[in-house]
Design a protein around this motif. Structure first.
Motif, PDB file in Angstrom:
ATOM      1  N   HIS A 165       0.859  -1.186   0.000  1.00  0.00           N
ATOM      2  CA  HIS A 165       0.000   0.000   0.000  1.00  0.00           C
ATOM      3  C   HIS A 165       0.901   1.244   0.000  1.00  0.00           C
ATOM      4  O   HIS A 165       1.907   1.287   0.701  1.00  0.00           O
ATOM      5  N   PRO A 166       0.551   2.269  -0.839  1.00  0.00           N
ATOM      6  CA  PRO A 166       1.427   3.445  -0.981  1.00  0.00           C
ATOM      7  C   PRO A 166       1.838   4.073   0.351  1.00  0.00           C
ATOM      8  O   PRO A 166       2.963   4.541   0.506  1.00  0.00           O
ATOM      9  N   LYS A 167       0.925   4.019   1.314  1.00  0.00           N
ATOM     10  CA  LYS A 167       1.253   4.622   2.610  1.00  0.00           C
ATOM     11  C   LYS A 167       2.281   3.797   3.383  1.00  0.00           C
ATOM     12  O   LYS A 167       2.922   4.283   4.310  1.00  0.00           O
ATOM     13  N   ASN A 168       2.376   2.530   3.011  1.00  0.00           N
ATOM     14  CA  ASN A 168       3.149   1.603   3.842  1.00  0.00           C
ATOM     15  C   ASN A 168       4.513   1.257   3.267  1.00  0.00           C
ATOM     16  O   ASN A 168       5.007   0.160   3.449  1.00  0.00           O
ATOM     17  N   THR A 169       5.104   2.179   2.532  1.00  0.00           N
ATOM     18  CA  THR A 169       6.368   1.843   1.896  1.00  0.00           C
ATOM     19  C   THR A 169       7.558   1.983   2.834  1.00  0.00           C
ATOM     20  O   THR A 169       8.556   1.312   2.682  1.00  0.00           O
ATOM     21  N   GLN A 170       7.430   2.868   3.799  1.00  0.00           N
ATOM     22  CA  GLN A 170       8.561   3.137   4.675  1.00  0.00           C
ATOM     23  C   GLN A 170       8.564   2.184   5.870  1.00  0.00           C
ATOM     24  O   GLN A 170       7.804   2.346   6.798  1.00  0.00           O
ATOM     25  N   CYS A 171       9.416   1.220   5.805  1.00  0.00           N
ATOM     26  CA  CYS A 171       9.502   0.254   6.897  1.00  0.00           C
ATOM     27  C   CYS A 171      10.806  -0.480   6.703  1.00  0.00           C
ATOM     28  O   CYS A 171      11.154  -0.863   5.584  1.00  0.00           O
ATOM     29  N   SER A 172      11.565  -0.662   7.754  1.00  0.00           N
ATOM     30  CA  SER A 172      12.892  -1.261   7.596  1.00  0.00           C
ATOM     31  C   SER A 172      12.781  -2.738   7.227  1.00  0.00           C
ATOM     32  O   SER A 172      11.791  -3.389   7.550  1.00  0.00           O
ATOM     33  N   PRO A 173      13.793  -3.259   6.542  1.00  0.00           N
ATOM     34  CA  PRO A 173      13.810  -4.682   6.166  1.00  0.00           C
ATOM     35  C   PRO A 173      13.654  -5.598   7.376  1.00  0.00           C
ATOM     36  O   PRO A 173      13.012  -6.640   7.304  1.00  0.00           O
ATOM     37  N   ASN A 174      14.223  -5.180   8.499  1.00  0.00           N
ATOM     38  CA  ASN A 174      14.072  -5.925   9.755  1.00  0.00           C
ATOM     39  C   ASN A 174      12.619  -6.165  10.099  1.00  0.00           C
ATOM     40  O   ASN A 174      12.220  -7.259  10.481  1.00  0.00           O
ATOM     41  N   LEU A 175      11.834  -5.101  10.003  1.00  0.00           N
ATOM     42  CA  LEU A 175      10.432  -5.224  10.390  1.00  0.00           C
ATOM     43  C   LEU A 175       9.631  -5.983   9.351  1.00  0.00           C
ATOM     44  O   LEU A 175       8.721  -6.731   9.697  1.00  0.00           O
ATOM     45  N   LEU A 176       9.991  -5.802   8.080  1.00  0.00           N
ATOM     46  CA  LEU A 176       9.342  -6.612   7.040  1.00  0.00           C
ATOM     47  C   LEU A 176       9.514  -8.090   7.356  1.00  0.00           C
ATOM     48  O   LEU A 176       8.572  -8.881   7.281  1.00  0.00           O
ATOM     49  N   GLU A 177      10.732  -8.439   7.742  1.00  0.00           N
ATOM     50  CA  GLU A 177      11.055  -9.815   8.093  1.00  0.00           C
ATOM     51  C   GLU A 177      10.215 -10.273   9.285  1.00  0.00           C
ATOM     52  O   GLU A 177       9.664 -11.377   9.304  1.00  0.00           O
ATOM     53  N   LEU A 178      10.100  -9.378  10.259  1.00  0.00           N
ATOM     54  CA  LEU A 178       9.318  -9.707  11.452  1.00  0.00           C
ATOM     55  C   LEU A 178       7.844  -9.941  11.103  1.00  0.00           C
ATOM     56  O   LEU A 178       7.243 -10.930  11.525  1.00  0.00           O
ATOM     57  N   PHE A 179       7.252  -9.021  10.325  1.00  0.00           N
ATOM     58  CA  PHE A 179       5.839  -9.185   9.938  1.00  0.00           C
ATOM     59  C   PHE A 179       5.644 -10.491   9.178  1.00  0.00           C
ATOM     60  O   PHE A 179       4.662 -11.195   9.375  1.00  0.00           O
ATOM     61  N   LYS A 180       6.616 -10.809   8.336  1.00  0.00           N
ATOM     62  CA  LYS A 180       6.523 -12.036   7.546  1.00  0.00           C
ATOM     63  C   LYS A 180       6.487 -13.259   8.456  1.00  0.00           C
ATOM     64  O   LYS A 180       5.803 -14.242   8.174  1.00  0.00           O
ATOM     65  N   ARG A 181       7.216 -13.191   9.572  1.00  0.00           N
ATOM     66  CA  ARG A 181       7.275 -14.360  10.463  1.00  0.00           C
ATOM     67  C   ARG A 181       6.127 -14.411  11.456  1.00  0.00           C
ATOM     68  O   ARG A 181       5.836 -15.448  12.032  1.00  0.00           O
ATOM     69  N   ILE A 182       5.488 -13.258  11.669  1.00  0.00           N
ATOM     70  CA  ILE A 182       4.334 -13.255  12.582  1.00  0.00           C
ATOM     71  C   ILE A 182       3.029 -13.564  11.839  1.00  0.00           C
ATOM     72  O   ILE A 182       2.217 -14.359  12.300  1.00  0.00           O
ATOM     73  N   PHE A 183       2.826 -12.942  10.669  1.00  0.00           N
ATOM     74  CA  PHE A 183       1.554 -13.131   9.964  1.00  0.00           C
ATOM     75  C   PHE A 183       1.561 -14.411   9.149  1.00  0.00           C
ATOM     76  O   PHE A 183       1.460 -14.417   7.927  1.00  0.00           O
ATOM     77  N   VAL A 184       1.707 -15.508   9.850  1.00  0.00           N
ATOM     78  CA  VAL A 184       1.671 -16.839   9.262  1.00  0.00           C
ATOM     79  C   VAL A 184       0.379 -17.487   9.738  1.00  0.00           C
ATOM     80  O   VAL A 184       0.117 -17.551  10.942  1.00  0.00           O
ATOM     81  N   ILE A 185      -0.443 -17.902   8.793  1.00  0.00           N
ATOM     82  CA  ILE A 185      -1.773 -18.419   9.128  1.00  0.00           C
ATOM     83  C   ILE A 185      -1.709 -19.620  10.068  1.00  0.00           C
ATOM     84  O   ILE A 185      -2.430 -19.693  11.055  1.00  0.00           O
ATOM     85  N   ASP A 186      -0.828 -20.564   9.743  1.00  0.00           N
ATOM     86  CA  ASP A 186      -0.709 -21.773  10.554  1.00  0.00           C
ATOM     87  C   ASP A 186       0.071 -21.449  11.833  1.00  0.00           C
ATOM     88  O   ASP A 186       1.271 -21.171  11.773  1.00  0.00           O
ATOM     89  N   PRO A 187      -0.595 -21.489  12.993  1.00  0.00           N
ATOM     90  CA  PRO A 187       0.084 -21.074  14.221  1.00  0.00           C
ATOM     91  C   PRO A 187       1.319 -21.920  14.549  1.00  0.00           C
ATOM     92  O   PRO A 187       2.256 -21.423  15.166  1.00  0.00           O
ATOM     93  N   THR A 188       1.326 -23.165  14.099  1.00  0.00           N
ATOM     94  CA  THR A 188       2.495 -23.999  14.411  1.00  0.00           C
ATOM     95  C   THR A 188       3.723 -23.549  13.617  1.00  0.00           C
ATOM     96  O   THR A 188       4.850 -23.865  13.976  1.00  0.00           O
ATOM     97  N   LYS A 189       3.492 -22.813  12.532  1.00  0.00           N
ATOM     98  CA  LYS A 189       4.625 -22.331  11.718  1.00  0.00           C
ATOM     99  C   LYS A 189       4.945 -20.869  11.999  1.00  0.00           C
ATOM    100  O   LYS A 189       5.925 -20.323  11.497  1.00  0.00           O
ATOM    101  N   ARG A 190       4.089 -20.224  12.781  1.00  0.00           N
ATOM    102  CA  ARG A 190       4.319 -18.828  13.172  1.00  0.00           C
ATOM    103  C   ARG A 190       5.506 -18.768  14.142  1.00  0.00           C
ATOM    104  O   ARG A 190       5.723 -19.706  14.914  1.00  0.00           O
ATOM    105  N   ILE A 191       6.251 -17.659  14.112  1.00  0.00           N
ATOM    106  CA  ILE A 191       7.348 -17.492  15.062  1.00  0.00           C
ATOM    107  C   ILE A 191       6.785 -17.601  16.495  1.00  0.00           C
ATOM    108  O   ILE A 191       5.639 -17.240  16.747  1.00  0.00           O
TER     109      ILE A 191
END
Ligand code: ATP
Ligand code: MG
Ligand code: MG
Length: 267
Positions: free
Chosen positions: A224-250
């Motif tokens: 989303h255009p508003k959401n472009t500013q975010c460090s790679p660290n946090l992108l990585e974090l969101f990727k590991r948290i927003f995992v549908i299967d809870p057993t595979k979530r961080i």
């Protein structure tokens, strides 16, 4: 209509909940917040179990990043919860008013994470974690509202929409600690972008059902255009948290051990 109870002098109202009101109070020159819960209403709605749970859970928690319960007492119609007074409102209002930068958002996130160490040691799930249930006292962020005092917290009969709910709760599946981790992810996202990653729960469920693989694409909401500013660290974090299967979530453990946050704290 009354100004004192059990030695506590009552002052102004701090807020209203679904089953009562919260007042500022003083005793021996110390300030408290007293939540007064309407017992007849609780009985009428058959919610005794949730209120008992709120008291039981809060009594056990004694760390810096959860709201303390000092004592609970009752009379015929009211249950009184004497709590630590949080003088700076909720995280929700704080975010809208102060628009914190990424570094501050991560520091707040880490404080909330610290609160969860004891919560998990005591085998507690919060299940209703969101910015309006995190209070601030002298700059310290504290997890509050442990009631599960609403039927939605049952997991089998949730009602209403919550932007912060994990998919397994929305799907009414059995759930564990990972539900609070998902909510933490949504909170961090909301702090940084001041919008919700998943616009509504119905849509989130659709997306889950259409997916053949269990991983949701968190980048979609970050494009989303508003959401472009975010460090790679946090992108990585969101990727590991927003995992549908809870057993595979961080897990919380993995999150405590990660070095994703070290750059946000000066030596
Ligand atoms: P429900 O209990 O039905 O979920 P609620 O979540 O709105 O309702 P609380 O969050 O417990 O109820 O309290 C209502 C409001 O009172 C809060 O939003 C907050 O503004 C204020 N409040 C509650 N506890 C405290 C506290 N310990 N210190 C300062 N203010 C508080
Ligand atoms: Mg609340
Ligand atoms: Mg509540």
């Amino acid at each position: 209509s009354f100004t004192s109870v059990q030695g506590y002098t009552l002052h102004e109202i701090l807020g209203k909940g679904s089953f009562g009101q919260v007042f500022k109070a003083t005793k021996n020159n110390k300030v408290y917040a007293i939540k007064m819960i309407d017992k007849p209403l609780i009985r009428k709605k058959n919610l005794q179990k949730y209120v008992n749970n709120e008291v039981k859970v809060m009594r056990e928690l004694k760390n810096q990043n959860t709201v303390r319960l000092y004592e609970a007492f009752e009379d015929k119609d009211i249950l009184y919860l004497v709590m630590e007074y949080c003088n700076q409102g909720t995280l929700f209002n704080y975010i809208l008013k102060n628009k914190p930068e990424e570094t501050e958002c991560v520091r707040i996130f880490v404080q909330i994470l610290k609160g969860f160490i004891e919560i998990h040691e005591k085998h507690i799930l919060h299940r209703d974690l969101k910015p309006s249930n995190i209070f601030i006292k002298d700059g310290v962020f504290k997890i509050a509202d442990f009631g599960l005092a609403k039927p939605k917290a049952l997991g089998s009969s949730y009602c209403g929409t919550s932007y912060f709910m994990a998919p397994e709760i929305l799907q009414k599946k059995l759930h564990d600690y990972k539900v609070d981790l998902w909510s933490m992810g949504v909170i961090l996202f909301f702090m940084i972008f001041r919008e919700y990653p998943f616009k509504n729960s119905a849509k989130l469920l659709d997306e889950i059902q259409q997916k053949t693989n269990p991983y949701f694409d968190p980048y979609k909401c970050l494009k989303h255009p508003k959401n472009t500013q975010c460090s790679p660290n946090l992108l990585e974090l969101f990727k590991r948290i927003f995992v549908i299967d809870p057993t595979k979530r961080i897990s919380f453990k993995e999150l405590y051990d990660t070095d994703l946050f070290s750059g946000y704290f000066s030596a």
